[in-house]
Design a protein around this motif. Sequence first.
Motif, short mmCIF file in Angstrom:
data_model
loop_
_atom_site.label_atom_id
_atom_site.label_comp_id
_atom_site.label_asym_id
_atom_site.label_seq_id
_atom_site.Cartn_x
_atom_site.Cartn_y
_atom_site.Cartn_z
N THR A 297 78.38 -12.49 2.37
CA THR A 297 79.70 -13.10 2.53
C THR A 297 80.48 -12.27 3.52
N ILE B 28 84.07 -11.44 4.65
CA ILE B 28 85.40 -11.53 4.07
C ILE B 28 86.41 -11.08 5.12
N GLN C 137 93.45 -14.22 2.70
CA GLN C 137 92.05 -13.82 2.68
C GLN C 137 91.18 -15.07 2.70
N THR D 154 86.81 -16.38 3.18
CA THR D 154 85.42 -15.94 3.11
C THR D 154 84.52 -16.96 3.78
#
Length: 277
Positions: free
Chosen positions: A138, A140, A152, A154
């Motif tokens: 992932t 991020i 944020q 992802t």
Amino acid sequence: MASQLFYVVAILCALSNGVVGQFTESSCENLLPLGGGNPAAGSNFFSIPGVVNPEYVPGTEINAFLANLGGVDTFQNVIIQARRQDGSTDAVGTFTEQSGLSLLSCPGSAGGTLVANGNDGTVLNLRWVTDVPVGPITIIATYIDSSGGLFQQTLDIDGPVPPPTTPPPPPFVTIDSCPDDSVGPNPVIPNLFCFRSGNIFSLASCDQPGVFPIGQTTVTCTCVDNQSGESASCQFRVRVDGEGSCNPNQCVGGNECRVAATQAGYTCHSSAGLPCV
């Protein structure tokens, strides 16, 4: 004095205000700026264009984009990190430094984290690669936009799972072949060697008595590798006949003779310590 103290405090406050909101090495684990915060879910475009279910191939670079398609707010401060999807906080793989984006030294892969403080751009082009399989990852991205919001987002990317690691087998301990059963009057016990994976590492420890009594004695020789705890052993028998120099001779005082099997020869001793006659 009071004015000097105020002056020092003012300087410290100014320095503190200057770094709050920036991403540094202290951001490596939680991916939050200095001063912390609770990022909201970002709504910007974060994807690999034209790819619905992205998957990386070791050794092949992938290109991902984090872009504000509306073009209203820009990315000010940002941290971007690639991690395994197993809950680890270590960075994996390597990003290529881009204009305004530099690598940040974080645990794990030294090239797995990008940071920018004061970027002021609307598109971030991310180029990432790994030479070895690390499993699904992932990417991020935590960022502060020009409106001061903390967000944020992802991007999940599938990938091959690394092969399982097999611990090396313990050292294989063996011992020299034990001798055949020995019969007096002068049994000789040879030195037996211990081997660790084919290499000599010591002499075997044997439990033969200093003086073999008349009759049959079982001797056990053992090798123990203190590093691994592995061991090996063997057994053989030694038989000393009662016939010989002690019989029919008698010991002084009527005591029965004993037989000592040594390389020096076949000797007699009495239980009272007196010489045989």
